[in-house]
Design an enzyme around this catalytic site. Structure first.
Site, PDB file in Angstrom:
ATOM      1  N   THR A 189       0.859  -1.169  -0.014  1.00 61.55           N
ATOM      2  CA  THR A 189      -0.062  -0.046   0.050  1.00 61.55           C
ATOM      3  C   THR A 189       1.076   1.148   0.047  1.00 61.55           C
ATOM      4  OG1 THR A 189      -0.093   0.182   2.271  1.00 61.55           O
ATOM      5  CG2 THR A 189      -1.737  -1.300   1.359  1.00 61.55           C
ATOM      6  N   GLU A 334      -5.567  -3.857  -1.294  1.00 66.59           N
ATOM      7  CA  GLU A 334      -5.905  -5.070  -0.558  1.00 66.59           C
ATOM      8  C   GLU A 334      -7.050  -5.876  -1.313  1.00 66.59           C
ATOM      9  OE1 GLU A 334      -5.595  -2.020   0.655  1.00 66.59           O
ATOM     10  OE2 GLU A 334      -5.024  -1.997   2.584  1.00 66.59           O
ATOM     11  N   LYS A 441     -15.468  16.473  11.149  1.00 60.68           N
ATOM     12  CA  LYS A 441     -16.427  16.328  12.197  1.00 60.68           C
ATOM     13  C   LYS A 441     -16.714  17.395  12.985  1.00 60.68           C
ATOM     14  CE  LYS A 441     -14.788  11.609  12.733  1.00 60.68           C
ATOM     15  NZ  LYS A 441     -13.529  11.878  11.887  1.00 60.68           N
ATOM     16  N   TRP A 446     -21.294  15.077  10.696  1.00 57.21           N
ATOM     17  CA  TRP A 446     -20.254  14.670   9.877  1.00 57.21           C
ATOM     18  C   TRP A 446     -20.361  15.585   8.570  1.00 57.21           C
ATOM     19  CZ3 TRP A 446     -19.343   8.642   9.476  1.00 57.21           C
ATOM     20  CH2 TRP A 446     -18.748   8.447  10.783  1.00 57.21           C
TER      21      TRP A 446
END
Ligand code: ADP
Length: 549
Positions: A189, A334, A441, A446
Protein backbone atom coordinates in the site's frame (compact mmCIF):
# COMPACT_ATOMS: atom_id res chain seq x y z
CA UNK A 1 -20.34 -36.66 -3.86
CA UNK A 2 -17.08 -35.37 -5.31
CA UNK A 3 -17.22 -33.77 -8.71
CA UNK A 4 -15.76 -35.44 -11.77
CA UNK A 5 -14.02 -32.26 -12.87
CA UNK A 6 -10.28 -31.97 -13.55
CA UNK A 7 -8.26 -30.10 -10.97
CA UNK A 8 -6.44 -27.68 -13.26
CA UNK A 9 -4.67 -25.02 -11.19
CA UNK A 10 -5.54 -21.40 -11.90
CA UNK A 11 -2.08 -20.01 -12.59
CA UNK A 12 -0.50 -17.02 -14.26
CA UNK A 13 1.42 -19.18 -16.76
CA UNK A 14 -1.94 -20.37 -18.13
CA UNK A 15 -2.96 -16.76 -18.79
CA UNK A 16 0.38 -16.21 -20.54
CA UNK A 17 0.05 -19.36 -22.66
CA UNK A 18 -3.47 -18.45 -23.68
CA UNK A 19 -2.72 -14.82 -24.55
CA UNK A 20 0.51 -15.55 -26.39
CA UNK A 21 -1.00 -18.31 -28.59
CA UNK A 22 -4.75 -17.81 -29.06
CA UNK A 23 -4.31 -14.02 -29.05
CA UNK A 24 -0.75 -14.05 -30.38
CA UNK A 25 -1.42 -11.26 -32.87
CA UNK A 26 -2.70 -8.82 -30.23
CA UNK A 27 -0.02 -6.29 -29.35
CA UNK A 28 1.49 -4.23 -26.57
CA UNK A 29 2.37 -0.73 -27.69
CA UNK A 30 4.75 1.48 -25.68
CA UNK A 31 4.85 5.22 -26.24
CA UNK A 32 8.36 6.61 -26.66
CA UNK A 33 7.60 10.31 -26.77
CA UNK A 34 6.80 10.91 -30.39
CA UNK A 35 5.91 7.44 -31.62
CA UNK A 36 5.42 3.88 -30.44
CA UNK A 37 7.28 0.61 -30.29
CA UNK A 38 5.20 -2.55 -30.62
CA UNK A 39 5.43 -6.23 -29.66
CA UNK A 40 2.92 -8.99 -30.39
CA UNK A 41 1.60 -11.12 -27.53
CA UNK A 42 3.28 -14.11 -29.21
CA UNK A 43 6.59 -12.29 -28.89
CA UNK A 44 5.79 -11.33 -25.28
CA UNK A 45 5.41 -15.07 -24.62
CA UNK A 46 8.82 -15.82 -26.16
CA UNK A 47 10.48 -12.91 -24.35
CA UNK A 48 8.96 -13.97 -21.03
CA UNK A 49 10.53 -17.42 -21.51
CA UNK A 50 13.91 -15.82 -22.26
CA UNK A 51 13.67 -13.59 -19.19
CA UNK A 52 12.75 -16.56 -16.98
CA UNK A 53 15.78 -18.52 -18.24
CA UNK A 54 18.01 -15.51 -17.63
CA UNK A 55 16.69 -14.97 -14.13
CA UNK A 56 17.24 -18.60 -13.27
CA UNK A 57 20.59 -19.13 -14.96
CA UNK A 58 22.31 -15.76 -14.43
CA UNK A 59 20.62 -14.35 -11.33
CA UNK A 60 20.07 -17.66 -9.57
CA UNK A 61 16.38 -17.11 -8.98
CA UNK A 62 14.81 -20.26 -7.57
CA UNK A 63 11.65 -21.22 -5.74
CA UNK A 64 9.53 -18.33 -4.57
CA UNK A 65 12.31 -15.73 -4.52
CA UNK A 66 11.24 -12.16 -5.07
CA UNK A 67 12.01 -10.29 -8.29
CA UNK A 68 11.20 -6.61 -8.05
CA UNK A 69 10.37 -4.15 -10.81
CA UNK A 70 11.19 -0.44 -10.71
CA UNK A 71 9.56 0.49 -13.99
CA UNK A 72 7.02 2.55 -15.87
CA UNK A 73 4.15 0.94 -17.78
CA UNK A 74 5.90 -0.55 -20.78
CA UNK A 75 6.62 -3.74 -22.71
CA UNK A 76 9.46 -4.93 -20.47
CA UNK A 77 7.33 -4.49 -17.38
CA UNK A 78 4.60 -6.56 -19.05
CA UNK A 79 7.12 -9.31 -19.84
CA UNK A 80 8.18 -9.33 -16.17
CA UNK A 81 4.53 -9.49 -15.07
CA UNK A 82 4.30 -12.85 -16.81
CA UNK A 83 7.81 -14.30 -16.60
CA UNK A 84 8.32 -13.96 -12.86
CA UNK A 85 5.08 -15.54 -11.53
CA UNK A 86 5.03 -18.13 -14.33
CA UNK A 87 8.44 -19.47 -13.29
CA UNK A 88 7.13 -19.80 -9.73
CA UNK A 89 8.94 -16.74 -8.34
CA UNK A 90 7.16 -13.71 -6.88
CA UNK A 91 6.86 -10.41 -8.74
CA UNK A 92 7.23 -7.35 -6.51
CA UNK A 93 6.15 -4.09 -8.13
CA UNK A 94 8.02 -1.26 -6.38
CA UNK A 95 6.30 2.12 -6.37
CA UNK A 96 8.91 4.45 -7.88
CA UNK A 97 7.22 7.50 -6.39
CA UNK A 98 7.50 6.55 -2.73
CA UNK A 99 10.05 8.27 -0.52
CA UNK A 100 13.48 6.59 -0.88
CA UNK A 101 13.46 5.20 2.65
CA UNK A 102 10.04 3.66 2.04
CA UNK A 103 11.22 2.00 -1.17
CA UNK A 104 14.20 0.54 0.66
CA UNK A 105 11.98 -0.56 3.55
CA UNK A 106 9.66 -2.39 1.17
CA UNK A 107 12.44 -4.07 -0.79
CA UNK A 108 14.05 -5.29 2.44
CA UNK A 109 10.73 -6.37 3.93
CA UNK A 110 10.02 -8.42 0.80
CA UNK A 111 13.66 -9.66 0.65
CA UNK A 112 13.91 -8.79 -3.04
CA UNK A 113 16.80 -10.58 -4.78
CA UNK A 114 16.67 -8.95 -8.20
CA UNK A 115 15.49 -5.55 -9.40
CA UNK A 116 14.46 -4.93 -13.01
CA UNK A 117 14.76 -1.22 -13.76
CA UNK A 118 14.09 1.10 -16.69
CA UNK A 119 17.25 2.93 -17.69
CA UNK A 120 15.41 6.25 -17.32
CA UNK A 121 14.93 5.39 -13.64
CA UNK A 122 18.59 4.57 -12.86
CA UNK A 123 19.15 7.90 -11.04
CA UNK A 124 16.11 7.26 -8.84
CA UNK A 125 17.10 3.68 -8.06
CA UNK A 126 20.69 4.75 -7.38
CA UNK A 127 19.37 6.80 -4.43
CA UNK A 128 18.05 3.67 -2.71
CA UNK A 129 19.94 0.66 -4.02
CA UNK A 130 22.60 1.09 -1.32
CA UNK A 131 19.94 0.46 1.33
CA UNK A 132 18.35 -2.54 -0.43
CA UNK A 133 20.39 -5.07 1.46
CA UNK A 134 19.02 -8.29 -0.04
CA UNK A 135 19.37 -7.29 -3.71
CA UNK A 136 22.14 -9.09 -5.63
CA UNK A 137 21.27 -8.40 -9.28
CA UNK A 138 19.95 -5.40 -11.20
CA UNK A 139 18.75 -5.77 -14.78
CA UNK A 140 18.62 -2.51 -16.77
CA UNK A 141 16.11 -2.26 -19.62
CA UNK A 142 17.00 0.29 -22.29
CA UNK A 143 20.33 1.98 -22.94
CA UNK A 144 21.85 4.05 -20.17
CA UNK A 145 24.86 4.30 -17.93
CA UNK A 146 24.46 1.99 -14.91
CA UNK A 147 27.53 3.40 -13.16
CA UNK A 148 25.47 5.24 -10.46
CA UNK A 149 24.07 1.86 -9.37
CA UNK A 150 27.43 0.19 -8.81
CA UNK A 151 28.74 3.39 -7.26
CA UNK A 152 25.93 3.21 -4.70
CA UNK A 153 25.84 -0.53 -4.02
CA UNK A 154 29.43 -1.60 -4.81
CA UNK A 155 30.09 -5.21 -5.70
CA UNK A 156 27.13 -6.47 -3.65
CA UNK A 157 25.20 -6.22 -6.90
CA UNK A 158 25.85 -7.40 -10.44
CA UNK A 159 24.38 -5.15 -13.12
CA UNK A 160 23.06 -6.76 -16.33
CA UNK A 161 21.68 -5.28 -19.53
CA UNK A 162 18.26 -6.60 -20.47
CA UNK A 163 19.09 -7.19 -24.16
CA UNK A 164 22.44 -8.87 -23.48
CA UNK A 165 20.98 -10.97 -20.69
CA UNK A 166 18.13 -12.27 -22.82
CA UNK A 167 20.08 -12.72 -26.05
CA UNK A 168 20.25 -16.29 -27.35
CA UNK A 169 18.17 -17.82 -24.55
CA UNK A 170 15.46 -20.43 -25.33
CA UNK A 171 12.11 -19.01 -26.40
CA UNK A 172 10.11 -21.58 -24.49
CA UNK A 173 10.14 -22.46 -20.82
CA UNK A 174 8.67 -25.46 -19.15
CA UNK A 175 6.53 -23.45 -16.74
CA UNK A 176 6.15 -25.41 -13.51
CA UNK A 177 2.81 -26.34 -12.04
CA UNK A 178 2.37 -24.23 -8.92
CA UNK A 179 0.02 -24.40 -5.99
CA UNK A 180 -2.61 -21.89 -7.07
CA UNK A 181 -2.77 -20.53 -3.52
CA UNK A 182 0.93 -19.58 -3.51
CA UNK A 183 2.02 -15.99 -3.93
CA UNK A 184 2.45 -14.76 -7.51
CA UNK A 185 2.86 -11.04 -6.90
CA UNK A 186 3.45 -8.60 -4.07
CA UNK A 187 2.19 -5.07 -3.82
CA UNK A 188 2.55 -2.65 -0.92
CA UNK A 189 0.00 0.00 0.00
CA UNK A 190 1.23 3.54 -0.47
CA UNK A 191 1.65 4.00 3.26
CA UNK A 192 -0.29 7.21 3.78
CA UNK A 193 -0.13 6.37 7.50
CA UNK A 194 2.88 4.50 8.85
CA UNK A 195 4.99 2.07 6.87
CA UNK A 196 3.58 0.54 3.69
CA UNK A 197 1.93 -2.84 4.18
CA UNK A 198 2.38 -5.78 1.84
CA UNK A 199 -0.34 -7.74 0.10
CA UNK A 200 0.56 -11.03 -1.61
CA UNK A 201 -1.74 -11.94 -4.50
CA UNK A 202 -2.01 -15.65 -5.33
CA UNK A 203 -2.11 -17.23 -8.79
CA UNK A 204 -5.71 -18.11 -8.05
CA UNK A 205 -6.70 -14.62 -6.93
CA UNK A 206 -5.08 -13.05 -10.00
CA UNK A 207 -6.87 -15.49 -12.31
CA UNK A 208 -10.29 -14.95 -10.74
CA UNK A 209 -9.84 -11.18 -10.50
CA UNK A 210 -8.77 -10.99 -14.16
CA UNK A 211 -11.92 -12.87 -15.22
CA UNK A 212 -14.01 -10.34 -13.34
CA UNK A 213 -12.18 -7.42 -15.02
CA UNK A 214 -13.14 -8.95 -18.39
CA UNK A 215 -16.82 -9.36 -17.51
CA UNK A 216 -19.30 -6.96 -19.11
CA UNK A 217 -20.18 -5.70 -15.63
CA UNK A 218 -16.45 -5.23 -15.02
CA UNK A 219 -14.44 -3.44 -17.72
CA UNK A 220 -15.93 -5.59 -20.51
CA UNK A 221 -12.67 -6.38 -22.35
CA UNK A 222 -12.81 -8.06 -25.78
CA UNK A 223 -10.26 -8.84 -28.53
CA UNK A 224 -11.52 -5.79 -30.40
CA UNK A 225 -10.45 -3.51 -27.54
CA UNK A 226 -7.29 -1.47 -27.22
CA UNK A 227 -6.76 -0.60 -23.59
CA UNK A 228 -4.72 2.45 -22.63
CA UNK A 229 -3.36 1.44 -19.21
CA UNK A 230 -2.39 4.72 -17.56
CA UNK A 231 -2.86 3.49 -13.99
CA UNK A 232 0.68 2.49 -13.00
CA UNK A 233 1.76 -1.13 -13.01
CA UNK A 234 3.46 -0.29 -9.68
CA UNK A 235 0.12 0.65 -8.15
CA UNK A 236 -2.39 -2.14 -7.47
CA UNK A 237 -1.18 -4.12 -10.51
CA UNK A 238 -2.49 -1.53 -12.95
CA UNK A 239 -5.97 -2.64 -11.86
CA UNK A 240 -5.24 -6.11 -13.25
CA UNK A 241 -5.36 -4.82 -16.83
CA UNK A 242 -2.20 -6.62 -18.06
CA UNK A 243 -3.52 -10.05 -17.06
CA UNK A 244 -7.07 -9.29 -18.19
CA UNK A 245 -5.70 -8.21 -21.58
CA UNK A 246 -4.02 -11.60 -22.09
CA UNK A 247 -7.17 -13.45 -21.03
CA UNK A 248 -9.41 -11.46 -23.33
CA UNK A 249 -7.12 -10.73 -26.27
CA UNK A 250 -7.46 -6.96 -25.89
CA UNK A 251 -4.34 -5.06 -26.97
CA UNK A 252 -2.48 -2.83 -24.51
CA UNK A 253 -1.21 0.71 -24.96
CA UNK A 254 1.42 1.72 -22.39
CA UNK A 255 2.34 5.36 -21.75
CA UNK A 256 5.80 4.69 -20.21
CA UNK A 257 6.84 7.94 -18.49
CA UNK A 258 4.66 10.23 -20.62
CA UNK A 259 1.80 10.86 -18.24
CA UNK A 260 0.96 14.52 -18.86
CA UNK A 261 -2.19 15.54 -20.69
CA UNK A 262 -0.45 16.53 -23.95
CA UNK A 263 1.32 13.21 -24.64
CA UNK A 264 -1.71 11.23 -23.50
CA UNK A 265 -3.85 13.16 -25.98
CA UNK A 266 -1.25 12.45 -28.66
CA UNK A 267 -1.24 8.74 -27.78
CA UNK A 268 -5.03 8.60 -28.01
CA UNK A 269 -5.05 10.19 -31.43
CA UNK A 270 -2.21 7.98 -32.74
CA UNK A 271 -2.95 4.62 -31.14
CA UNK A 272 -6.75 4.80 -31.03
CA UNK A 273 -7.58 3.13 -27.70
CA UNK A 274 -11.17 2.05 -27.10
CA UNK A 275 -10.81 1.99 -23.31
CA UNK A 276 -8.56 3.64 -20.74
CA UNK A 277 -8.06 3.56 -16.98
CA UNK A 278 -6.65 6.17 -14.58
CA UNK A 279 -7.29 8.18 -11.39
CA UNK A 280 -9.53 11.29 -11.59
CA UNK A 281 -6.64 13.82 -11.53
CA UNK A 282 -5.32 12.46 -14.86
CA UNK A 283 -8.76 12.77 -16.49
CA UNK A 284 -9.26 16.21 -15.03
CA UNK A 285 -6.01 17.43 -16.60
CA UNK A 286 -6.84 15.70 -19.88
CA UNK A 287 -10.28 17.30 -19.96
CA UNK A 288 -8.79 20.79 -19.67
CA UNK A 289 -6.40 19.91 -22.52
CA UNK A 290 -9.11 18.45 -24.78
CA UNK A 291 -11.31 21.49 -24.18
CA UNK A 292 -8.61 23.76 -25.58
CA UNK A 293 -7.02 21.57 -28.30
CA UNK A 294 -8.39 19.78 -31.32
CA UNK A 295 -7.68 16.08 -30.59
CA UNK A 296 -9.22 13.07 -32.31
CA UNK A 297 -10.58 10.99 -29.41
CA UNK A 298 -13.25 9.28 -31.50
CA UNK A 299 -11.90 5.76 -30.78
CA UNK A 300 -12.45 6.07 -27.02
CA UNK A 301 -15.77 4.63 -25.90
CA UNK A 302 -15.17 4.48 -22.18
CA UNK A 303 -12.68 5.57 -19.59
CA UNK A 304 -12.61 3.90 -16.19
CA UNK A 305 -11.99 6.23 -13.28
CA UNK A 306 -11.13 5.01 -9.80
CA UNK A 307 -8.71 5.41 -6.93
CA UNK A 308 -10.60 8.37 -5.52
CA UNK A 309 -14.10 9.72 -5.94
CA UNK A 310 -14.89 10.90 -9.44
CA UNK A 311 -16.66 14.30 -9.47
CA UNK A 312 -19.98 14.02 -11.36
CA UNK A 313 -19.08 17.24 -13.19
CA UNK A 314 -16.13 15.41 -14.78
CA UNK A 315 -18.40 12.60 -16.02
CA UNK A 316 -20.86 15.05 -17.57
CA UNK A 317 -18.13 17.13 -19.20
CA UNK A 318 -16.60 14.08 -20.92
CA UNK A 319 -20.00 12.78 -22.03
CA UNK A 320 -21.38 16.07 -23.27
CA UNK A 321 -18.29 17.70 -24.75
CA UNK A 322 -16.33 14.67 -25.97
CA UNK A 323 -18.78 11.77 -26.28
CA UNK A 324 -16.79 9.62 -23.84
CA UNK A 325 -18.43 7.61 -21.04
CA UNK A 326 -16.59 7.96 -17.75
CA UNK A 327 -17.27 4.81 -15.73
CA UNK A 328 -16.70 5.08 -12.00
CA UNK A 329 -15.00 2.18 -10.18
CA UNK A 330 -13.85 1.59 -6.63
CA UNK A 331 -11.18 -0.64 -5.17
CA UNK A 332 -8.13 -1.01 -2.97
CA UNK A 333 -4.66 -2.51 -3.18
CA UNK A 334 -5.94 -5.03 -0.62
CA UNK A 335 -8.66 -6.06 -3.12
CA UNK A 336 -6.43 -6.81 -6.15
CA UNK A 337 -7.87 -4.02 -6.54
CA UNK A 338 -11.35 -4.30 -8.10
CA UNK A 339 -14.29 -3.81 -5.77
CA UNK A 340 -17.14 -2.34 -7.79
CA UNK A 341 -17.99 -0.75 -11.14
CA UNK A 342 -20.79 1.77 -11.64
CA UNK A 343 -22.87 0.51 -14.56
CA UNK A 344 -26.58 1.29 -14.28
CA UNK A 345 -28.90 -1.71 -13.84
CA UNK A 346 -31.33 -2.87 -16.54
CA UNK A 347 -34.17 -0.44 -17.04
CA UNK A 348 -32.41 2.65 -15.65
CA UNK A 349 -32.41 5.53 -18.12
CA UNK A 350 -31.90 9.29 -18.13
CA UNK A 351 -31.28 10.91 -14.73
CA UNK A 352 -31.94 7.61 -13.00
CA UNK A 353 -29.03 6.01 -14.90
CA UNK A 354 -26.81 8.99 -14.03
CA UNK A 355 -27.59 8.57 -10.34
CA UNK A 356 -26.26 5.01 -10.54
CA UNK A 357 -23.19 6.23 -12.38
CA UNK A 358 -22.31 8.70 -9.61
CA UNK A 359 -22.10 5.84 -7.06
CA UNK A 360 -18.90 3.85 -6.51
CA UNK A 361 -20.63 0.98 -8.30
CA UNK A 362 -22.10 -2.45 -7.91
CA UNK A 363 -20.19 -5.32 -6.31
CA UNK A 364 -19.63 -8.55 -8.30
CA UNK A 365 -20.15 -12.06 -6.93
CA UNK A 366 -16.49 -12.20 -5.90
CA UNK A 367 -16.89 -9.28 -3.49
CA UNK A 368 -19.27 -9.72 -0.56
CA UNK A 369 -19.91 -6.36 1.10
CA UNK A 370 -21.54 -5.12 4.29
CA UNK A 371 -21.90 -1.87 6.18
CA UNK A 372 -21.15 -1.86 9.92
CA UNK A 373 -21.80 0.60 12.75
CA UNK A 374 -19.24 1.99 15.22
CA UNK A 375 -19.12 -1.24 17.26
CA UNK A 376 -18.84 -3.46 14.22
CA UNK A 377 -22.54 -4.30 14.22
CA UNK A 378 -23.88 -5.05 10.72
CA UNK A 379 -26.30 -2.41 9.41
CA UNK A 380 -28.99 -3.03 6.80
CA UNK A 381 -28.11 -2.83 3.10
CA UNK A 382 -30.94 -0.38 2.57
CA UNK A 383 -29.15 2.41 0.72
CA UNK A 384 -29.53 4.80 3.66
CA UNK A 385 -27.78 3.31 6.73
CA UNK A 386 -24.31 4.89 6.87
CA UNK A 387 -21.32 3.05 8.28
CA UNK A 388 -17.91 1.57 7.45
CA UNK A 389 -17.78 -0.69 4.43
CA UNK A 390 -16.35 -4.18 4.97
CA UNK A 391 -15.63 -6.72 2.24
CA UNK A 392 -14.49 -10.31 1.78
CA UNK A 393 -13.89 -12.61 -1.16
CA UNK A 394 -11.36 -14.73 -3.07
CA UNK A 395 -9.29 -11.77 -4.35
CA UNK A 396 -9.30 -9.80 -1.07
CA UNK A 397 -6.35 -10.13 1.32
CA UNK A 398 -6.99 -11.71 4.71
CA UNK A 399 -3.89 -10.13 6.34
CA UNK A 400 -0.69 -8.28 5.52
CA UNK A 401 2.61 -9.87 4.53
CA UNK A 402 4.67 -10.82 7.57
CA UNK A 403 1.76 -10.66 10.01
CA UNK A 404 1.05 -13.93 11.82
CA UNK A 405 -2.53 -12.91 12.45
CA UNK A 406 -4.81 -10.34 10.82
CA UNK A 407 -4.23 -6.81 12.15
CA UNK A 408 -7.33 -6.02 14.21
CA UNK A 409 -7.46 -2.46 12.97
CA UNK A 410 -7.89 -3.63 9.38
CA UNK A 411 -9.67 -6.97 9.71
CA UNK A 412 -12.73 -8.09 11.68
CA UNK A 413 -14.24 -11.59 11.79
CA UNK A 414 -12.82 -12.49 8.38
CA UNK A 415 -13.80 -9.18 6.77
CA UNK A 416 -11.47 -6.45 5.48
CA UNK A 417 -12.29 -3.07 7.02
CA UNK A 418 -11.96 -0.67 4.11
CA UNK A 419 -11.82 2.56 6.13
CA UNK A 420 -14.40 3.91 3.69
CA UNK A 421 -17.71 5.25 4.96
CA UNK A 422 -20.97 5.06 3.05
CA UNK A 423 -24.10 3.10 2.21
CA UNK A 424 -24.94 -0.16 0.43
CA UNK A 425 -28.18 -0.53 -1.50
CA UNK A 426 -30.23 -3.75 -1.63
CA UNK A 427 -29.14 -4.25 -5.24
CA UNK A 428 -25.44 -4.01 -4.36
CA UNK A 429 -24.50 -0.40 -5.17
CA UNK A 430 -21.95 1.25 -2.89
CA UNK A 431 -22.09 5.00 -2.30
CA UNK A 432 -19.14 6.35 -0.36
CA UNK A 433 -19.36 9.62 1.50
CA UNK A 434 -15.71 9.75 2.50
CA UNK A 435 -12.72 7.96 3.92
CA UNK A 436 -13.22 7.62 7.68
CA UNK A 437 -10.05 9.64 8.27
CA UNK A 438 -11.12 12.48 5.96
CA UNK A 439 -14.70 12.98 7.19
CA UNK A 440 -14.99 16.41 8.82
CA UNK A 441 -16.47 16.22 12.30
CA UNK A 442 -18.15 19.55 12.90
CA UNK A 443 -20.10 20.09 16.14
CA UNK A 444 -21.06 16.39 16.38
CA UNK A 445 -22.21 16.24 12.73
CA UNK A 446 -20.31 14.81 9.81
CA UNK A 447 -19.44 16.75 6.68
CA UNK A 448 -18.29 14.82 3.62
CA UNK A 449 -15.13 16.41 2.20
CA UNK A 450 -15.83 14.60 -1.08
CA UNK A 451 -19.30 16.09 -1.42
CA UNK A 452 -17.89 19.60 -1.01
CA UNK A 453 -15.12 18.86 -3.53
CA UNK A 454 -17.59 17.46 -6.07
CA UNK A 455 -19.81 20.52 -5.70
CA UNK A 456 -16.86 22.92 -6.03
CA UNK A 457 -15.45 21.13 -9.06
CA UNK A 458 -18.78 21.66 -10.81
CA UNK A 459 -17.97 25.40 -10.94
CA UNK A 460 -16.72 26.31 -14.42
CA UNK A 461 -13.77 28.35 -13.07
CA UNK A 462 -12.48 25.63 -10.76
CA UNK A 463 -9.79 23.30 -12.05
CA UNK A 464 -9.32 21.35 -8.79
CA UNK A 465 -10.64 21.63 -5.25
CA UNK A 466 -9.47 19.74 -2.18
CA UNK A 467 -11.35 20.04 1.11
CA UNK A 468 -9.94 18.97 4.48
CA UNK A 469 -11.05 19.27 8.11
CA UNK A 470 -9.01 21.69 10.23
CA UNK A 471 -9.23 22.26 14.00
CA UNK A 472 -11.82 24.79 15.12
CA UNK A 473 -12.27 25.97 18.71
CA UNK A 474 -16.04 26.13 18.61
CA UNK A 475 -16.96 23.22 16.30
CA UNK A 476 -13.93 20.89 16.80
CA UNK A 477 -13.38 20.75 13.07
CA UNK A 478 -14.46 22.86 10.11
CA UNK A 479 -13.84 22.46 6.37
CA UNK A 480 -10.98 24.29 4.67
CA UNK A 481 -11.45 24.62 0.91
CA UNK A 482 -8.28 24.80 -1.17
CA UNK A 483 -8.98 25.74 -4.76
CA UNK A 484 -7.01 25.76 -8.01
CA UNK A 485 -8.58 28.26 -10.41
CA UNK A 486 -8.73 27.34 -14.10
CA UNK A 487 -6.13 29.07 -16.29
CA UNK A 488 -7.32 32.50 -17.41
CA UNK A 489 -10.31 32.51 -15.02
CA UNK A 490 -10.83 34.40 -11.77
CA UNK A 491 -13.29 33.78 -8.96
CA UNK A 492 -13.57 34.86 -5.31
CA UNK A 493 -14.19 32.86 -2.14
CA UNK A 494 -17.53 34.64 -1.69
CA UNK A 495 -18.65 33.66 -5.19
CA UNK A 496 -17.65 30.04 -4.66
CA UNK A 497 -19.42 29.93 -1.32
CA UNK A 498 -22.61 31.27 -2.92
CA UNK A 499 -22.27 28.67 -5.65
CA UNK A 500 -21.86 25.90 -3.06
CA UNK A 501 -24.91 27.11 -1.16
CA UNK A 502 -27.08 25.97 -4.09
CA UNK A 503 -26.28 22.29 -3.45
CA UNK A 504 -24.90 22.06 0.10
CA UNK A 505 -26.53 22.74 3.50
CA UNK A 506 -25.56 26.21 4.86
CA UNK A 507 -23.93 24.83 8.03
CA UNK A 508 -21.55 22.78 5.88
CA UNK A 509 -20.25 25.74 3.86
CA UNK A 510 -16.54 26.34 4.48
CA UNK A 511 -15.46 29.63 6.06
CA UNK A 512 -11.75 29.02 5.37
CA UNK A 513 -10.58 29.39 1.78
CA UNK A 514 -7.16 29.20 0.18
CA UNK A 515 -6.30 29.62 -3.50
CA UNK A 516 -3.35 27.44 -4.45
CA UNK A 517 -1.37 26.62 -7.62
CA UNK A 518 -1.88 22.85 -7.46
CA UNK A 519 -3.32 20.31 -5.04
CA UNK A 520 -0.49 18.18 -3.60
CA UNK A 521 -0.79 14.58 -4.83
CA UNK A 522 0.21 11.21 -3.34
CA UNK A 523 2.58 8.77 -5.05
CA UNK A 524 -0.37 7.44 -7.04
CA UNK A 525 -1.88 10.78 -8.03
CA UNK A 526 -4.58 11.17 -5.39
CA UNK A 527 -5.19 14.38 -3.43
CA UNK A 528 -2.75 14.29 -0.52
CA UNK A 529 -4.97 15.55 2.28
CA UNK A 530 -2.33 14.85 4.91
CA UNK A 531 -0.01 17.37 3.23
CA UNK A 532 -2.81 19.94 2.88
CA UNK A 533 -3.65 19.61 6.58
CA UNK A 534 -0.02 19.95 7.65
CA UNK A 535 0.55 22.94 5.35
CA UNK A 536 -2.38 24.62 7.02
CA UNK A 537 -1.09 23.73 10.48
CA UNK A 538 2.37 25.12 9.65
CA UNK A 539 0.89 28.39 8.39
CA UNK A 540 2.03 27.56 4.85
CA UNK A 541 -1.30 28.51 3.28
CA UNK A 542 -2.69 31.99 2.74
CA UNK A 543 -6.17 31.53 4.16
CA UNK A 544 -9.16 33.91 3.83
CA UNK A 545 -11.77 33.50 6.51
CA UNK A 546 -15.39 34.38 5.76
CA UNK A 547 -18.06 34.69 8.47
CA UNK A 548 -18.92 31.35 10.17
CA UNK A 549 -22.13 29.30 10.10
P1 ADP B 1 -3.97 4.25 -0.86
O1 ADP B 1 -4.71 3.80 0.37
O2 ADP B 1 -2.55 4.40 -0.64
O3 ADP B 1 -4.60 5.43 -1.55
P2 ADP B 1 -5.29 2.38 -2.56
O4 ADP B 1 -5.24 2.69 -3.99
O5 ADP B 1 -5.32 0.97 -2.18
O6 ADP B 1 -4.06 3.06 -1.90
O7 ADP B 1 -6.52 3.16 -1.97
C1 ADP B 1 -7.76 2.59 -1.77
C2 ADP B 1 -8.69 3.66 -1.31
O8 ADP B 1 -8.90 4.63 -2.34
C3 ADP B 1 -10.09 3.18 -0.98
O9 ADP B 1 -10.15 2.62 0.31
C4 ADP B 1 -10.88 4.48 -1.09
O10 ADP B 1 -10.75 5.28 0.07
C5 ADP B 1 -10.19 5.19 -2.22
N1 ADP B 1 -10.95 4.99 -3.46
C6 ADP B 1 -10.69 4.17 -4.47
N2 ADP B 1 -11.60 4.28 -5.45
C7 ADP B 1 -12.50 5.20 -5.04
C8 ADP B 1 -13.70 5.77 -5.58
N3 ADP B 1 -14.16 5.42 -6.77
N4 ADP B 1 -14.36 6.67 -4.83
C9 ADP B 1 -13.90 7.04 -3.62
N5 ADP B 1 -12.79 6.57 -3.07
C10 ADP B 1 -12.08 5.66 -3.76
Amino acid sequence: MRSTMMDAPLQVSRILEHGSTVHGTAEVVTWTGAESRRMSYAEVGRTAARLAHALRDECGVTGDERVATFMWNNTEHLVAYFAVPSMGAVLHTLNIRLFPDQVAYIANHATDRVVLVDSTLIPLLARVIGEMTTVRHVVVAGGGDPAPLTAAAGDRITVHHWDDLLAGRPETYDWPEVDERDAAALCYTSGTTGNPKGVAYSHRSIYLHSLQICMPEGFGLAPTDRELAIVPMFHAMSWGLPYAAFLSGASLIMPDRFLQAAPIAEMIAAERPTLAGAVPTIWNDLLAYLDSHDVDTSSLKEVIVGGSACPPALMHAFAERHGIDVIHAWGMTEMSPLGSVARPPAGATGDDAWRYRYTQGRVPAGVAARIVGPLGEPLPADGTSVGELEVRGPWITARYVGDEAPDEEKFRDGWLRTGDVGTLSPDGFITLTDRAKDVIKSGGEWISSVELENALMAHPDVQEACVVGVPDQRWDERPLATVVVREGASVTAEELREFLAKSVARWQLPERWAFIDAVPKTSVGKFDKKVVRSRYADGGLEVRELAGP
